[in-house]
Design a protein around this motif. Structure first.
Motif, PDB file in Angstrom:
ATOM      1  N   LEU A 153      13.147  24.497  18.624  1.00  0.00           N
ATOM      2  CA  LEU A 153      13.575  25.657  19.410  1.00  0.00           C
ATOM      3  C   LEU A 153      14.987  26.045  19.024  1.00  0.00           C
ATOM      4  N   PRO A 154      15.335  27.293  19.025  1.00  0.00           N
ATOM      5  CA  PRO A 154      14.490  28.451  19.331  1.00  0.00           C
ATOM      6  C   PRO A 154      13.547  28.779  18.169  1.00  0.00           C
ATOM      7  N   VAL A 155      12.414  29.376  18.516  1.00  0.00           N
ATOM      8  CA  VAL A 155      11.435  29.803  17.519  1.00  0.00           C
ATOM      9  C   VAL A 155      10.973  31.216  17.871  1.00  0.00           C
ATOM     10  N   THR A 156      10.803  32.027  16.830  1.00  0.00           N
ATOM     11  CA  THR A 156      10.341  33.405  17.008  1.00  0.00           C
ATOM     12  C   THR A 156       8.969  33.554  16.378  1.00  0.00           C
ATOM     13  N   PHE A 157       8.037  34.082  17.155  1.00  0.00           N
ATOM     14  CA  PHE A 157       6.692  34.378  16.671  1.00  0.00           C
ATOM     15  C   PHE A 157       6.577  35.889  16.555  1.00  0.00           C
ATOM     16  N   ARG A 158       6.154  36.364  15.387  1.00  0.00           N
ATOM     17  CA  ARG A 158       5.920  37.796  15.217  1.00  0.00           C
ATOM     18  C   ARG A 158       4.892  37.983  14.112  1.00  0.00           C
ATOM     19  N   PRO A 159       4.144  39.076  14.174  1.00  0.00           N
ATOM     20  CA  PRO A 159       3.128  39.343  13.144  1.00  0.00           C
ATOM     21  C   PRO A 159       3.808  39.843  11.859  1.00  0.00           C
ATOM     22  N   VAL A 209       8.244  55.783  14.974  1.00  0.00           N
ATOM     23  CA  VAL A 209       7.027  55.303  15.633  1.00  0.00           C
ATOM     24  C   VAL A 209       6.571  53.996  14.983  1.00  0.00           C
ATOM     25  N   LEU A 210       6.608  53.922  13.663  1.00  0.00           N
ATOM     26  CA  LEU A 210       6.190  52.698  12.978  1.00  0.00           C
ATOM     27  C   LEU A 210       7.163  51.552  13.239  1.00  0.00           C
ATOM     28  N   VAL A 211       8.446  51.848  13.377  1.00  0.00           N
ATOM     29  CA  VAL A 211       9.421  50.813  13.748  1.00  0.00           C
ATOM     30  C   VAL A 211       9.103  50.297  15.147  1.00  0.00           C
ATOM     31  N   LEU A 212       8.775  51.189  16.063  1.00  0.00           N
ATOM     32  CA  LEU A 212       8.407  50.796  17.419  1.00  0.00           C
ATOM     33  C   LEU A 212       7.172  49.888  17.412  1.00  0.00           C
ATOM     34  N   LEU A 213       6.186  50.227  16.585  1.00  0.00           N
ATOM     35  CA  LEU A 213       4.976  49.413  16.486  1.00  0.00           C
ATOM     36  C   LEU A 213       5.245  48.044  15.859  1.00  0.00           C
ATOM     37  N   SER A 214       6.323  47.933  15.092  1.00  0.00           N
ATOM     38  CA  SER A 214       6.648  46.655  14.450  1.00  0.00           C
ATOM     39  C   SER A 214       7.576  45.792  15.298  1.00  0.00           C
ATOM     40  N   ARG A 215       7.937  46.233  16.465  1.00  0.00           N
ATOM     41  CA  ARG A 215       8.904  45.562  17.335  1.00  0.00           C
ATOM     42  C   ARG A 215       8.415  44.280  18.010  1.00  0.00           C
ATOM     43  N   PRO A 216       7.140  44.133  18.356  1.00  0.00           N
ATOM     44  CA  PRO A 216       6.715  42.989  19.159  1.00  0.00           C
ATOM     45  C   PRO A 216       7.061  41.630  18.548  1.00  0.00           C
ATOM     46  N   LYS A 217       7.504  40.738  19.447  1.00  0.00           N
ATOM     47  CA  LYS A 217       7.782  39.352  19.077  1.00  0.00           C
ATOM     48  C   LYS A 217       7.791  38.513  20.343  1.00  0.00           C
ATOM     49  N   VAL A 252       9.876  35.086  21.602  1.00  0.00           N
ATOM     50  CA  VAL A 252      10.963  34.155  21.280  1.00  0.00           C
ATOM     51  C   VAL A 252      10.967  33.050  22.325  1.00  0.00           C
ATOM     52  N   ALA A 253      10.786  31.819  21.863  1.00  0.00           N
ATOM     53  CA  ALA A 253      10.803  30.663  22.755  1.00  0.00           C
ATOM     54  C   ALA A 253      12.086  29.879  22.525  1.00  0.00           C
ATOM     55  N   ASP A 254      12.729  29.492  23.632  1.00  0.00           N
ATOM     56  CA  ASP A 254      13.916  28.646  23.528  1.00  0.00           C
ATOM     57  C   ASP A 254      13.837  27.563  24.611  1.00  0.00           C
ATOM     58  N   GLU A 255      14.881  26.804  24.781  1.00  0.00           N
ATOM     59  CA  GLU A 255      14.864  25.676  25.722  1.00  0.00           C
ATOM     60  C   GLU A 255      14.585  26.089  27.162  1.00  0.00           C
ATOM     61  N   THR A 256      15.008  27.277  27.552  1.00  0.00           N
ATOM     62  CA  THR A 256      14.878  27.681  28.948  1.00  0.00           C
ATOM     63  C   THR A 256      13.646  28.524  29.248  1.00  0.00           C
ATOM     64  N   GLY A 257      12.973  29.052  28.226  1.00  0.00           N
ATOM     65  CA  GLY A 257      11.799  29.873  28.471  1.00  0.00           C
ATOM     66  C   GLY A 257      11.401  30.719  27.285  1.00  0.00           C
ATOM     67  N   VAL A 258      10.731  31.813  27.591  1.00  0.00           N
ATOM     68  CA  VAL A 258      10.149  32.686  26.579  1.00  0.00           C
ATOM     69  C   VAL A 258      10.567  34.125  26.856  1.00  0.00           C
ATOM     70  N   THR A 259      10.923  34.835  25.799  1.00  0.00           N
ATOM     71  CA  THR A 259      11.164  36.269  25.895  1.00  0.00           C
ATOM     72  C   THR A 259      10.036  36.972  25.154  1.00  0.00           C
ATOM     73  N   VAL A 260       9.310  37.815  25.864  1.00  0.00           N
ATOM     74  CA  VAL A 260       8.210  38.580  25.271  1.00  0.00           C
ATOM     75  C   VAL A 260       8.704  40.005  25.060  1.00  0.00           C
ATOM     76  N   VAL A 261       8.723  40.435  23.809  1.00  0.00           N
ATOM     77  CA  VAL A 261       9.127  41.797  23.459  1.00  0.00           C
ATOM     78  C   VAL A 261       7.873  42.523  23.002  1.00  0.00           C
ATOM     79  N   ASN A 262       7.436  43.500  23.792  1.00  0.00           N
ATOM     80  CA  ASN A 262       6.291  44.318  23.413  1.00  0.00           C
ATOM     81  C   ASN A 262       6.803  45.673  22.925  1.00  0.00           C
ATOM     82  N   LEU A 263       5.990  46.687  22.889  1.00  0.00           N
ATOM     83  CA  LEU A 263       6.396  47.958  22.297  1.00  0.00           C
ATOM     84  C   LEU A 263       7.635  48.552  22.949  1.00  0.00           C
ATOM     85  N   THR A 264       7.620  48.698  24.261  1.00  0.00           N
ATOM     86  CA  THR A 264       8.745  49.343  24.932  1.00  0.00           C
ATOM     87  C   THR A 264       9.405  48.460  25.985  1.00  0.00           C
TER      88      THR A 264
END
Length: 149
Positions: free
Chosen positions: A8-14, A60-68, A70-82
């Motif tokens: 941790l921290p680790v980022t998951f993204r497509p 628009v394509l940058v917005l579609l590529s935004r999701p990720k 992010v997991a760290d010691e205290t929790g998870v941050t979920v970033v979706n389109l908006t």
């Protein structure tokens, strides 16, 4: 999946999907801009509208590529389109990626389910399965309840 938890921290993204979207966006913007300046019959306003259209498509394509995710010691941050949502580990009860799901779903302690578009099997199915397993293992290790499903 290995028995070891990711550091941790680790980022998951497509990453493959992101690379395709951003490359396509850059190419589209470049082509539309080039066409705007190659057409001699266009005035400055028309050229500007071409460039603005290319920039809008790229945005628009940058917005579609935004999701990720992010997991760290205290929790998870979920970033979706908006939207961006921060979750403590204890809030995540289950990490689900079932056959046919377009992305991971997080079942939360408040009874809701949160889509996590940062892990999606689209182009990189095996990577998404590994990432979902890693996030599930992290949720089990750091959370308060079982995270498998």
């Amino acid at each position: 999946m290995s028995d070891q938890l990711p550091s941790l921290p680790v980022t998951f993204r497509p990453t493959r999907t992101r690379a395709v979207l951003l490359t396509t966006g850059i190419a589209m913007f470049a082509v539309i801009t080039a066409i705007a300046f190659m057409l001699e019959t266009l005035n400055a306003g028309e050229r500007a509208s071409f460039v603005l259209t290319g920039a809008l498509l790229f945005a628009v394509l940058v917005l579609l590529s935004r999701p990720k995710v992010v997991a760290d010691e205290t929790g998870v941050t979920v970033v979706n389109l908006t939207r961006r949502r921060r979750l403590a580990w204890a809030e995540i009860l289950q990490v689900n990626l079932r056959a046919g799901d377009p992305w991971v779903f997080l079942n939360l302690s408040d009874g809701t389910s949160l889509p996590a578009l940062g892990i999606q099997p689209g182009i990189g199915k095996q990577q998404a399965i590994r990432d979902a397993g890693a996030l599930r293992a992290l949720a089990e290790a750091h959370g308060s309840g079982p995270a498998s499903a």
